[in-house]
Design an enzyme around this catalytic site. Sequence first.
Site, PDB file in Angstrom:
ATOM      1  N   CYS A  19       2.077   5.060  -8.635  1.00 40.66           N
ATOM      2  CA  CYS A  19       0.889   5.781  -8.207  1.00 40.66           C
ATOM      3  C   CYS A  19      -0.180   4.781  -7.794  1.00 40.66           C
ATOM      4  CB  CYS A  19       0.324   6.667  -9.299  1.00 40.66           C
ATOM      5  SG  CYS A  19       1.469   7.211 -10.525  1.00 40.66           S
ATOM      6  N   HIS A 141       2.521 -17.136 -18.357  1.00 40.95           N
ATOM      7  CA  HIS A 141       1.501 -16.835 -19.345  1.00 40.95           C
ATOM      8  C   HIS A 141       1.691 -15.404 -19.821  1.00 40.95           C
ATOM      9  CE1 HIS A 141      -2.318 -17.117 -21.428  1.00 40.95           C
ATOM     10  NE2 HIS A 141      -2.694 -15.980 -20.875  1.00 40.95           N
ATOM     11  N   THR A 142       1.562 -15.197 -21.164  1.00 42.64           N
ATOM     12  CA  THR A 142       1.700 -13.851 -21.711  1.00 42.64           C
ATOM     13  C   THR A 142       0.470 -13.493 -22.543  1.00 42.64           C
ATOM     14  OG1 THR A 142       2.812 -14.762 -23.642  1.00 42.64           O
ATOM     15  CG2 THR A 142       4.216 -13.943 -21.867  1.00 42.64           C
ATOM     16  N   ASP A 228       3.945  -6.918   4.441  1.00 43.25           N
ATOM     17  CA  ASP A 228       4.871  -6.059   3.709  1.00 43.25           C
ATOM     18  C   ASP A 228       4.152  -4.762   3.357  1.00 43.25           C
ATOM     19  OD1 ASP A 228       3.268  -7.281   1.773  1.00 43.25           O
ATOM     20  OD2 ASP A 228       4.890  -7.544   0.331  1.00 43.25           O
TER      21      ASP A 228
END
Length: 344
Positions: A19, A141-142, A228
Amino acid sequence: MTAATAPIRLTEHASCAGCAAKLGAADLATALGALVPRPDARLLVGHETFDDAAVYRISDDLALVQTVDFFAPIVDDPFDFGRVAATNALSDVYAMGGEPMTALAIAAFPAAALSMDVLGEILRGGQSVVHAAGALLVGGHTIIDTEVKFGLAVTGRAHPDRLLTNAGARVGDVLVLTKALGTGLLATQGKRGRLSEAHAAGLVRSMTTLNDVASRAALSVGARCATDVTGFGLLGHASHIARASNVTVRIQASQVPRLAGVAEALADGARTGGGERNAQFVSAHVQWGSATTEDRAVLLDPQTSGGLLVAMSADRVVDFIAACPTAVVVGEIVPRSAALLEIA
Ligand code: CO
Ligand code: CO
């Protein structure tokens, strides 16, 4: 991976890539207005033209291509989600005529609610696509967050004189599209539990197909303009080309390819918030012609990991399609008229 006690529904989150949880184009333009431009001859493509990636000239024959993209799950299988997110992030390098070299993973993960094996599968899926693209996953990176998000920051290379930008379309060019539309509508059907297995498989297949073949085909026929098709839908991204190239984009609605299951999804009442935001964004700039309600929904459907929309001189279209057999002619570039977009 270890079995969970219940099937994991990665797509049970507040926002949804399908969405277009990203900001709408109008809101984004407002926020970007706060930035102060700093002209620099080495910056070949910045954010002003809504291009897919930034391009920075290092030398006469080498330019750096940089982009980042990440989002919440659009499919429930963690490995597939990783593949989709990586294919989508790499696409912005291909959309500029670049070759990806390295990628950094960026991930948000609810560590208390989900097993680390799930994150492992997401990363493994992402890495498989990075490797298929001939690039390397070199770090990342988290952070802990309430919902899963994953994507990549990608660095690529391109030739400074052979870029595919939004500003490169010329009057008389033919427009081709390399993937069918409808990923937003099908993902919404999936979340509603109303997507057949075959259509779900087709959706994942499309979203995990790299745009490498399309990008090389565009360069091989001397194209100078491509983007794209992602969250702003075919018309949103076509409007960026029209604006940056100072032309009007004419789309033949009946020629635009649709994924299997899209007609059924529309008949079943599938709608996306992103599609509605896209409609508001382009409404002042489009002449709809004889487009049907279904055509409009497809042309405005927010795509995840969509195909390339490429403008090229008419005499090279046959060569392009020979090199990229999934491509379909969907329109042409005409002189700027009252509308940025004309639908025929
Ligand atoms: Co893009
Ligand atoms: Co992007």
